[in-house]
Design a protein around this motif. Structure first.
Motif, PDB file in Angstrom:
ATOM      1  N   ALA A 320      17.127   9.031  15.551  1.00  0.00           N
ATOM      2  CA  ALA A 320      16.325  10.182  15.957  1.00  0.00           C
ATOM      3  C   ALA A 320      17.201  11.224  16.652  1.00  0.00           C
ATOM      4  O   ALA A 320      18.362  10.955  16.984  1.00  0.00           O
ATOM      5  CB  ALA A 320      15.214   9.712  16.896  1.00  0.00           C
ATOM      6  N   PRO A 321      16.662  12.414  16.912  1.00  0.00           N
ATOM      7  CA  PRO A 321      17.430  13.417  17.657  1.00  0.00           C
ATOM      8  C   PRO A 321      17.912  12.926  19.018  1.00  0.00           C
ATOM      9  O   PRO A 321      18.988  13.318  19.472  1.00  0.00           O
ATOM     10  CB  PRO A 321      16.437  14.573  17.791  1.00  0.00           C
ATOM     11  CG  PRO A 321      15.566  14.450  16.575  1.00  0.00           C
ATOM     12  CD  PRO A 321      15.413  12.982  16.350  1.00  0.00           C
ATOM     13  N   GLN A 322      17.159  12.065  19.697  1.00  0.00           N
ATOM     14  CA  GLN A 322      17.567  11.554  21.007  1.00  0.00           C
ATOM     15  C   GLN A 322      18.559  10.412  20.915  1.00  0.00           C
ATOM     16  O   GLN A 322      19.193  10.060  21.906  1.00  0.00           O
ATOM     17  CB  GLN A 322      16.354  11.054  21.784  1.00  0.00           C
ATOM     18  CG  GLN A 322      15.720   9.801  21.208  1.00  0.00           C
ATOM     19  CD  GLN A 322      14.649   9.222  22.106  1.00  0.00           C
ATOM     20  OE1 GLN A 322      14.937   8.398  22.964  1.00  0.00           O
ATOM     21  NE2 GLN A 322      13.431   9.686  21.920  1.00  0.00           N
ATOM     22  N   GLY A 323      18.695   9.798  19.729  1.00  0.00           N
ATOM     23  CA  GLY A 323      19.513   8.603  19.538  1.00  0.00           C
ATOM     24  C   GLY A 323      18.727   7.575  18.745  1.00  0.00           C
ATOM     25  O   GLY A 323      17.722   7.893  18.115  1.00  0.00           O
ATOM     26  N   VAL A 324      19.157   6.331  18.789  1.00  0.00           N
ATOM     27  CA  VAL A 324      18.486   5.274  18.040  1.00  0.00           C
ATOM     28  C   VAL A 324      17.135   4.972  18.682  1.00  0.00           C
ATOM     29  O   VAL A 324      17.030   4.798  19.894  1.00  0.00           O
ATOM     30  CB  VAL A 324      19.350   3.993  17.995  1.00  0.00           C
ATOM     31  CG1 VAL A 324      18.590   2.854  17.321  1.00  0.00           C
ATOM     32  CG2 VAL A 324      20.657   4.275  17.259  1.00  0.00           C
ATOM     33  N   VAL A 325      16.093   4.905  17.855  1.00  0.00           N
ATOM     34  CA  VAL A 325      14.744   4.572  18.314  1.00  0.00           C
ATOM     35  C   VAL A 325      14.226   3.414  17.473  1.00  0.00           C
ATOM     36  O   VAL A 325      14.299   3.444  16.246  1.00  0.00           O
ATOM     37  CB  VAL A 325      13.785   5.772  18.196  1.00  0.00           C
ATOM     38  CG1 VAL A 325      12.349   5.362  18.526  1.00  0.00           C
ATOM     39  CG2 VAL A 325      14.230   6.907  19.108  1.00  0.00           C
ATOM     40  N   THR A 326      13.702   2.395  18.154  1.00  0.00           N
ATOM     41  CA  THR A 326      13.183   1.205  17.492  1.00  0.00           C
ATOM     42  C   THR A 326      11.781   0.919  18.013  1.00  0.00           C
ATOM     43  O   THR A 326      11.510   1.084  19.203  1.00  0.00           O
ATOM     44  CB  THR A 326      14.083  -0.018  17.777  1.00  0.00           C
ATOM     45  OG1 THR A 326      15.412   0.273  17.346  1.00  0.00           O
ATOM     46  CG2 THR A 326      13.590  -1.260  17.050  1.00  0.00           C
ATOM     47  N   ILE A 327      10.886   0.482  17.128  1.00  0.00           N
ATOM     48  CA  ILE A 327       9.547   0.074  17.542  1.00  0.00           C
ATOM     49  C   ILE A 327       9.590  -1.388  17.956  1.00  0.00           C
ATOM     50  O   ILE A 327       9.960  -2.262  17.168  1.00  0.00           O
ATOM     51  CB  ILE A 327       8.520   0.283  16.418  1.00  0.00           C
ATOM     52  CG1 ILE A 327       8.458   1.756  16.009  1.00  0.00           C
ATOM     53  CG2 ILE A 327       7.138  -0.214  16.864  1.00  0.00           C
ATOM     54  CD1 ILE A 327       8.006   2.699  17.101  1.00  0.00           C
ATOM     55  N   ASP A 328       9.230  -1.652  19.197  1.00  0.00           N
ATOM     56  CA  ASP A 328       9.240  -3.003  19.740  1.00  0.00           C
ATOM     57  C   ASP A 328       8.140  -3.834  19.067  1.00  0.00           C
ATOM     58  O   ASP A 328       6.965  -3.469  19.131  1.00  0.00           O
ATOM     59  CB  ASP A 328       8.992  -2.927  21.253  1.00  0.00           C
ATOM     60  CG  ASP A 328       8.939  -4.286  21.917  1.00  0.00           C
ATOM     61  OD1 ASP A 328       9.527  -5.229  21.370  1.00  0.00           O
ATOM     62  OD2 ASP A 328       8.302  -4.398  22.991  1.00  0.00           O
ATOM     63  N   PRO A 329       8.488  -4.957  18.435  1.00  0.00           N
ATOM     64  CA  PRO A 329       7.475  -5.763  17.747  1.00  0.00           C
ATOM     65  C   PRO A 329       6.422  -6.344  18.683  1.00  0.00           C
ATOM     66  O   PRO A 329       5.296  -6.621  18.257  1.00  0.00           O
ATOM     67  CB  PRO A 329       8.300  -6.888  17.097  1.00  0.00           C
ATOM     68  CG  PRO A 329       9.701  -6.385  17.043  1.00  0.00           C
ATOM     69  CD  PRO A 329       9.848  -5.490  18.239  1.00  0.00           C
ATOM     70  N   GLU A 330       6.756  -6.534  19.953  1.00  0.00           N
ATOM     71  CA  GLU A 330       5.812  -7.153  20.882  1.00  0.00           C
ATOM     72  C   GLU A 330       4.769  -6.172  21.407  1.00  0.00           C
ATOM     73  O   GLU A 330       3.590  -6.506  21.515  1.00  0.00           O
ATOM     74  CB  GLU A 330       6.571  -7.776  22.054  1.00  0.00           C
ATOM     75  CG  GLU A 330       7.455  -8.951  21.676  1.00  0.00           C
ATOM     76  CD  GLU A 330       8.114  -9.581  22.885  1.00  0.00           C
ATOM     77  OE1 GLU A 330       7.696  -9.261  24.023  1.00  0.00           O
ATOM     78  OE2 GLU A 330       9.045 -10.373  22.698  1.00  0.00           O
ATOM     79  N   THR A 331       5.185  -4.967  21.761  1.00  0.00           N
ATOM     80  CA  THR A 331       4.271  -4.012  22.400  1.00  0.00           C
ATOM     81  C   THR A 331       3.879  -2.838  21.517  1.00  0.00           C
ATOM     82  O   THR A 331       2.954  -2.101  21.849  1.00  0.00           O
ATOM     83  CB  THR A 331       4.911  -3.442  23.678  1.00  0.00           C
ATOM     84  OG1 THR A 331       6.059  -2.644  23.308  1.00  0.00           O
ATOM     85  CG2 THR A 331       5.331  -4.556  24.632  1.00  0.00           C
ATOM     86  N   HIS A 332       4.580  -2.639  20.407  1.00  0.00           N
ATOM     87  CA  HIS A 332       4.397  -1.478  19.536  1.00  0.00           C
ATOM     88  C   HIS A 332       4.583  -0.155  20.284  1.00  0.00           C
ATOM     89  O   HIS A 332       3.992   0.864  19.947  1.00  0.00           O
ATOM     90  CB  HIS A 332       3.053  -1.546  18.815  1.00  0.00           C
ATOM     91  CG  HIS A 332       3.041  -2.605  17.758  1.00  0.00           C
ATOM     92  ND1 HIS A 332       2.753  -3.918  18.036  1.00  0.00           N
ATOM     93  CD2 HIS A 332       3.344  -2.557  16.435  1.00  0.00           C
ATOM     94  CE1 HIS A 332       2.854  -4.636  16.934  1.00  0.00           C
ATOM     95  NE2 HIS A 332       3.214  -3.842  15.945  1.00  0.00           N
ATOM     96  N   HIS A 333       5.407  -0.213  21.322  1.00  0.00           N
ATOM     97  CA  HIS A 333       5.964   0.964  21.958  1.00  0.00           C
ATOM     98  C   HIS A 333       7.413   1.105  21.454  1.00  0.00           C
ATOM     99  O   HIS A 333       7.935   0.211  20.781  1.00  0.00           O
ATOM    100  CB  HIS A 333       5.967   0.818  23.480  1.00  0.00           C
ATOM    101  CG  HIS A 333       4.607   0.841  24.101  1.00  0.00           C
ATOM    102  ND1 HIS A 333       3.643  -0.115  23.835  1.00  0.00           N
ATOM    103  CD2 HIS A 333       4.052   1.696  25.007  1.00  0.00           C
ATOM    104  CE1 HIS A 333       2.547   0.160  24.543  1.00  0.00           C
ATOM    105  NE2 HIS A 333       2.772   1.246  25.257  1.00  0.00           N
ATOM    106  N   ALA A 334       8.064   2.212  21.821  1.00  0.00           N
ATOM    107  CA  ALA A 334       9.400   2.487  21.294  1.00  0.00           C
ATOM    108  C   ALA A 334      10.490   2.234  22.322  1.00  0.00           C
ATOM    109  O   ALA A 334      10.307   2.493  23.514  1.00  0.00           O
ATOM    110  CB  ALA A 334       9.481   3.930  20.803  1.00  0.00           C
ATOM    111  N   PHE A 335      11.636   1.725  21.856  1.00  0.00           N
ATOM    112  CA  PHE A 335      12.873   1.739  22.632  1.00  0.00           C
ATOM    113  C   PHE A 335      13.352   3.187  22.680  1.00  0.00           C
ATOM    114  O   PHE A 335      13.580   3.811  21.636  1.00  0.00           O
ATOM    115  CB  PHE A 335      13.956   0.897  21.956  1.00  0.00           C
ATOM    116  CG  PHE A 335      13.823  -0.589  22.114  1.00  0.00           C
ATOM    117  CD1 PHE A 335      14.736  -1.304  22.887  1.00  0.00           C
ATOM    118  CD2 PHE A 335      12.811  -1.293  21.464  1.00  0.00           C
ATOM    119  CE1 PHE A 335      14.639  -2.687  23.021  1.00  0.00           C
ATOM    120  CE2 PHE A 335      12.701  -2.670  21.591  1.00  0.00           C
ATOM    121  CZ  PHE A 335      13.614  -3.375  22.371  1.00  0.00           C
TER     122      PHE A 335
END
Length: 384
Positions: A320-335
């Motif tokens: 992403a523009p901010q850097g690497v973004v990953t969807i956390d499998p446990e919370t479905h929020h983003a790193f």
């Protein structure tokens, strides 16, 4: 064989007290749709359908239901926490999925929401650490009278109390209220070390202007003596504040348009070419852009089924523009990568400190009870 066409909803207020930010969020989602539809490597086409509730809370659930009744299974939208909570029951009832592209106060997890904005450990807790270390331990809290401010200030107290911090006063005004003289007088009486601003939209813009000028009338350097810190101040907001009042304010965020990375520069250039009349790119634009990219990846993988898409996006990563973004499998929020910036008169931010990399989301702030080096507790470094 032709590309599959999927309608997606964009539920965001582009008029009303926070309409400027809403227009920027809409633009972020539309930019992602345009890039996806122009990409020959993609097997799908997105058909965006926007609904504008006009900042009126009851209109959100009606608009969400109408889109779902029209066959939309995925909606990117909601800026305020009150609007998000208003529509979640609709999405849960109809097995649809909301892709929420805004920072929020945490303490929520719905199986029908993917959260691409910052969790409280990405914005509130690192900001409190920075303020206590830099300015002092006495906080004055002011906010719009709804859940974002209530919960943000509660988290603030939980962050600063163990370190000897104190909230000297906490005051709220209705969303859109601009009569703030009494609150400003109280700040001068209480003499806090810093002000935590959880106002939104026109209320926030008025506060920055009137407090700066009230300080000037007393011969006080506002940004030095009474720094204002916020978790929701963005570049579009700065354009709504008078030029002589918009500099010197702290914002905790995971993205600023001034980031010098190649990905950020390409994103800003593409956005400005697509939307030359603005509002300018910001963290909210990026969150909506990211949400739409993740949504497209899920649609390519499993089709329109919302609950299948929730499973498909878990663990997915994008640059992403901010850097690497990953969807956390446990919370479905983003790193996401926490940062703190200082506003300037050009309606941009100079980044002061940032985390070394993406931080795991902690929507329930479990890390408040953990060691400082816990993976959910970001350590910020000075930006050279």
């Amino acid at each position: 064989m032709g590309r599959a066409v999927y309608p997606i909803g964009i539920l965001i207020s582009t008029t009303g007290t926070y309409g400027t930010v809403g227009r920027s969020i809409l633009n972020g989602a539309l930019l992602a749709c345009a890039q996806i539809n122009a990409d020959p490597g993609m097997s799908i086409t997105l058909e965006p359908r926007h609904r504008n509730p006009g900042g009126e809370l009851p209109a959100y659930s009606a608009a969400a239901k109408q889109m779902i009744d029209d066959g939309v299974r995925h909606v990117v939208g909601c800026y305020t926490s009150s609007s998000r909570k208003e529509v979640i029951p609709v999405f849960e009832k109809h097995d649809a999925l909301l892709w929420h592209p805004a920072r929020y106060e945490g303490f929520e997890s719905s199986s029908n929401v993917i959260y691409t904005g910052a969790a409280p450990n990405h914005h509130i807790s690192p900001l409190m650490d920075f303020l206590l270390d830099t300015y002092g331990k006495r906080a004055f809290c002011v906010g719009s009278n709804y859940i974002w401010a209530w919960e943000s200030n509660r988290v603030l107290r939980e962050c600063i109390s163990p370190r000897g911090g104190k909230v000297v006063a906490e005051r709220y005004v209705p969303v859109g209220e601009t009569e703030l003289a009494q609150i400003i007088d109280m700040i001068f009486e209480e003499q806090p070390d810093f002000i935590f601003n959880a106002l939104i939209g026109s209320s926030s813009y008025a506060f920055y202007e009137r407090f700066r000028r009230a300080c000037g009338a007393k011969g006080i350097d506002q940004s030095a003596r009474y720094p204002i810190a916020c978790c929701s101040l963005t570049e579009p907001d700065l354009t709504e504040i008078a030029e002589d009042c918009r500099d010197g304010h702290l914002s905790s965020s995971v993205y600023f348009a001034s980031l010098p990375s190649p990905e950020s520069r390409r994103f800003v250039a593409a956005y400005e070419a697509e939307f030359p009349d603005g509002p300018p790119p910001s963290v909210d634009v990026e969150a909506a852009y990211i949400a739409t990219l993740f949504l497209a990846k899920a649609l390519e993988k499993v089709g329109a089924d919302a609950l299948a898409a929730r499973g498909a996006v878990a663990g997915q990563t994008i640059q992403a523009p901010q850097g690497v973004v990953t969807i956390d499998p446990e919370t479905h929020h983003a790193f996401l990568t926490p940062r703190i910036g200082l506003s300037n008169r050009a309606a941009q931010f100079d980044v002061l400190v940032e985390a070394a990399g993406p931080v795991r989301p902690d929507p329930y702030l479990v890390s408040l009870d953990a060691a400082a080096e816990a993976p959910c507790r970001p350590t910020l470094r000075i930006v050279s």
